[in-house]
Scaffold this active site. Structure first.
Site, PDB file in Angstrom:
ATOM      1  CG  HIS A 170      -2.016  -0.972   1.180  1.00 16.46           C
ATOM      2  ND1 HIS A 170      -2.925  -1.044   0.150  1.00 16.46           N
ATOM      3  CD2 HIS A 170      -2.370  -1.957   2.052  1.00 16.46           C
ATOM      4  CE1 HIS A 170      -3.785  -2.012   0.382  1.00 16.46           C
ATOM      5  NE2 HIS A 170      -3.473  -2.589   1.529  1.00 16.46           N
ATOM      6  CB  CYS A 215      -2.188   2.744  -5.164  1.00 17.58           C
ATOM      7  SG  CYS A 215      -3.095   1.214  -4.949  1.00 17.58           S
TER       8      CYS A 215
END
Length: 194
Positions: free
Chosen positions: A116, A174
Site C-alpha cells: 500500500h 498505487c
C-alpha cells in the site's frame, strides 16, 4: 434545535471516522511489526541450519499464504519491511505482499512485491534509478538495483508476466502517492539482480 442536533450528529460521525482511521493505522503497524519479527525469526533459525551444511533449496521455497516469508530492505529509506506470502487485503495489512504465482530470488523468474502507498510503500516515490534493494530470505540475501519505473492504469495487469526466463524484481503500489481514495494508477519499479 434541529441545527444543534445536526451539528452534534456530524461531529459525532466525524470523531467516529477519525477514531476508526486511527485504529486501522495502529492495527496495520502492529501487524507489520509482528510479521517483521516472524520473518527475522525464520531467517535466524534457517541460518543456523544452513551453517550446519543443510542449505534450503530456493526451488523448494514456497511459504503458506499469509506467512512471513522474508524481509525487504530499502537502504535509501532506512526501511526494513516484512514480505508476506499473498496479496489479499489481509496479507497487505501485514507487510509487503508477494504475488503468490510469482517467483522468489534464484528461481529464475519475475518476483512481484506489492504494498500500500499509504503504509509500507508510503515513501517509494523517493526512490531513484540506481537505488539498491535487498531481499533477505531463509535461504539467503539477494541484492537488486532499480533500473526503471513505469506508471500504468490500475486495471493493467500486463506488467505481471510471470516470465520464467530471467530474474527480475517488480515493486508495485498505487499511484498517485498523495491521492485520496482508490488510486486510478499503479507505480511500478523494475530492478535487476546484482
Amino acid at each position: 434545535m434541529k441545527v444543534k442536533m445536526l451539528s452534534f450528529l456530524l461531529m459525532t460521525a466525524g470523531l467516529a471516522i477519525f477514531a476508526y482511521g486511527g485504529w486501522k493505522i495502529f492495527d496495520m503497524n502492529r501487524q507489520t511489526d509482528i510479521s517483521l519479527t516472524e520473518a527475522k525469526e525464520a531467517i535466524a533459525s534457517s541460518q543456523s541450519v544452513r551453517s550446519a551444511k543443510h542449505p534450503s533449496a530456493p526451488a523448494s521455497f514456497k511459504p503458506a499464504n499469509g506467512e512471513a516469508a522474508g524481509i525487504l530492505h530499502i537502504p535509501r529509506l532506512g526501511a526494513q519491511l516484512p514480505i508476506v506470502e499473498g496479496t489479499s487485503p489481509d496479507d497487505l495489512e501485514k507487510g509487503v505482499g508477494h504475488y503468490k504465482d510469482s517467483y522468489y530470488p534464484k528461481q529464475n523468474g519475475q518476483i512481484v512485491l506489492s504494498g500500500h502507498r499509504d503504509t509500507v510503500f508510503r515513501r517509494t516515490g523517493e526512490l531513484e534509478i540506481g537505488d539498491k534493494l535487498k531481499i533477505e530470505l531463509p535461504y539467503g540475501s539477494f541484492e537488486y538495483e532499480i533500473t526503471h519505473t513505469k506508471i500504468v492504469d490500475q486495471d493493467d495487469t500486463s506488467i505481471i508476466t510471470l516470465q520464467h526466463e530471467k530474474e527480475e524484481l517488480l515493486l508495485t503500489t498505487c499511484y498517485p502517492f498523495s491521492y485520496v481514495g482508490n488510486a486510478p494508477e499503479r507505480y511500478i519499479m523494475y530492478a535487476k539482480p546484482l
